[in-house]
Structures are given as structure tokens and as C-alpha cells.
Design a protein around this motif. Structure first.
Motif, mmCIF file in Angstrom:
data_model
loop_
_atom_site.group_PDB
_atom_site.id
_atom_site.type_symbol
_atom_site.label_atom_id
_atom_site.label_comp_id
_atom_site.label_asym_id
_atom_site.label_seq_id
_atom_site.Cartn_x
_atom_site.Cartn_y
_atom_site.Cartn_z
ATOM 1 N N GLY A 260 0.804 -1.217 0.000
ATOM 2 C CA GLY A 260 0.000 0.000 0.000
ATOM 3 C C GLY A 260 0.831 1.259 0.000
ATOM 4 O O GLY A 260 2.035 1.254 -0.210
ATOM 5 N N ALA A 261 0.155 2.348 0.256
ATOM 6 C CA ALA A 261 0.801 3.656 0.288
ATOM 7 C C ALA A 261 0.436 4.348 1.591
ATOM 8 O O ALA A 261 -0.582 4.048 2.207
ATOM 9 N N VAL A 262 1.269 5.262 1.988
ATOM 10 C CA VAL A 262 1.017 6.030 3.197
ATOM 11 C C VAL A 262 -0.200 6.931 2.979
ATOM 12 O O VAL A 262 -0.502 7.321 1.839
ATOM 13 N N ALA B 177 -2.452 12.524 4.499
ATOM 14 C CA ALA B 177 -2.148 13.431 5.615
ATOM 15 C C ALA B 177 -0.759 13.155 6.185
ATOM 16 O O ALA B 177 -0.036 14.090 6.546
ATOM 17 N N ASP B 178 -0.381 11.888 6.263
ATOM 18 C CA ASP B 178 0.949 11.540 6.770
ATOM 19 C C ASP B 178 2.036 12.006 5.802
ATOM 20 O O ASP B 178 3.094 12.483 6.217
ATOM 21 N N PHE B 179 1.767 11.884 4.505
ATOM 22 C CA PHE B 179 2.746 12.331 3.509
ATOM 23 C C PHE B 179 2.898 13.853 3.552
ATOM 24 O O PHE B 179 4.006 14.379 3.506
ATOM 25 N N ARG B 180 1.766 14.573 3.668
ATOM 26 C CA ARG B 180 1.831 16.037 3.772
ATOM 27 C C ARG B 180 2.623 16.459 5.003
ATOM 28 O O ARG B 180 3.429 17.389 4.945
ATOM 29 N N ALA B 181 2.400 15.785 6.126
ATOM 30 C CA ALA B 181 3.138 16.105 7.355
ATOM 31 C C ALA B 181 4.632 15.853 7.168
ATOM 32 O O ALA B 181 5.463 16.654 7.598
ATOM 33 N N LEU B 182 4.982 14.750 6.518
ATOM 34 C CA LEU B 182 6.386 14.446 6.246
ATOM 35 C C LEU B 182 7.026 15.569 5.429
ATOM 36 O O LEU B 182 8.078 16.095 5.793
#
Length: 170
Positions: A9-11, A14-19
Motif C-alpha cells: 500500500g501507500a502512506v 495526511a501523513d505524507f503532507r506532514a512528512l
């Protein structure tokens, strides 16, 4: 040789934006002319160098953007790298205001409008390639001209959802 666990899968978005918000970057406004000469532009922090020979920049724009459509039609664009006093221009061009070019000083460049009061450096580019990745289009532009308007040379930065300025060297 051992292999690690398989990726599944993929993250979450929201988690990617935070990263990525924790990765400060320079701020630019990409501009171009439409086929009938109309001006287009938008704030962009997805800018990076690709190659020195030939000199090539990469930018990423949301698919469906009117600025992107104009760039694909004209096959040219300008990258206006903003200086410390360019925050109002960055916010204006991120707003989508249809009259944004009427609210600041610009001049006609080789490949798009040059935002001479907000940019510390401007690259005129010729589109050489583009590719869809998810919701965005990655554009590769060969730099055909570089100019440095008078004014501050301290770059405007963006990270953690706020603007900052490159510190003065000591």
C-alpha cells in the motif's frame, strides 16, 4: 543476501503532507503566456535542479491547473525564485485571484512574466518533457536564460506551513 519485508500500500495523504512539511524548500512562482498572450502563474515549491548540462529544472504542478495547460500549449515557462520580501506575491499567486498580475510589477520575459519586485533570480525555460505522476504533472525545462533583478538576494523559504528567510551569513 536478505530481503526486507514487502512494501504494501501507500502512506495516507495526511501523513505524507506532514512528512513533506518538515522539509523546507525555496519558494517560486512559475509563469507563462497563453496562446493568445494572456498571463498565467502560480506559486510552486516543487522546484529542483536536474542537470547542469544541459541546464534543466524540474517543477511539479497539479493536473487541471490553468497555468499548467498554458505551459503545455506554449512549451515555455519562467521560474521566479522569490526573495525575503516575496511572501505577499507567494500568497497572492497561491490564492488563485484572477487579477493577481494586476497587483504587482512584472515585465515580459523570454518564456513568461518576470516578477521583478518579488524575485531574486529568474530562469526562462523551454519545456523539453513532461510526465504524469498521480495527481500532478512533472515538467522538465531547459534553462535558456537566467536573470537577477535588483533587490534582496536572500531566498524565501517555506516549511512547517510557514515562510522564513535564509539567514544572513556570519
Amino acid at each position: 543476501m536478505t530481503s526486507g519485508p514487502g512494501l504494501v500500500g501507500a502512506v495516507e495523504a495526511a501523513d505524507f503532507r506532514a512528512l513533506m512539511s518538515g522539509f523546507p524548500t525555496g519558494v517560486g512562482i512559475v509563469t507563462t503566456f497563453g496562446v493568445a498572450g494572456q498571463v498565467h502563474g502560480m506559486t510552486c515549491s516543487s522546484i529542483c535542479s536536474v542537470s547542469v548540462d544541459p541546464p534543466t529544472l524540474l517543477i511539479c504542478l497539479r493536473d487541471g491547473s490553468p497555468t499548467l495547460a498554458a505551459m503545455l500549449s506554449s512549451e515555455t515557462f519562467a521560474v521566479n525564485l522569490l526573495h525575503e520580501d516575496g511572501k505577499p506575491a507567494a500568497e497572492l499567486f497561491a490564492s488563485g485571484d484572477p487579477d493577481r498580475f494586476d497587483q504587482l510589477t512584472w515585465r515580459t520575459g523570454i518564456s513568461g512574466p518576470h516578477l521583478i519586485d518579488a524575485a531574486h533570480a529568474i530562469a526562462d525555460c523551454r519545456l523539453v518533457r513532461h510526465e504524469r505522476i498521480g495527481s500532478h504533472i512533472v515538467l522538465f525545462g531547459e534553462v535558456v536564460n537566467v536573470s537577477e533583478p535588483a533587490g534582496s538576494s536572500r531566498p524565501l523559504l517555506y516549511g512547517r506551513r510557514r515562510y522564513a528567510t535564509w539567514p544572513l551569513s556570519s
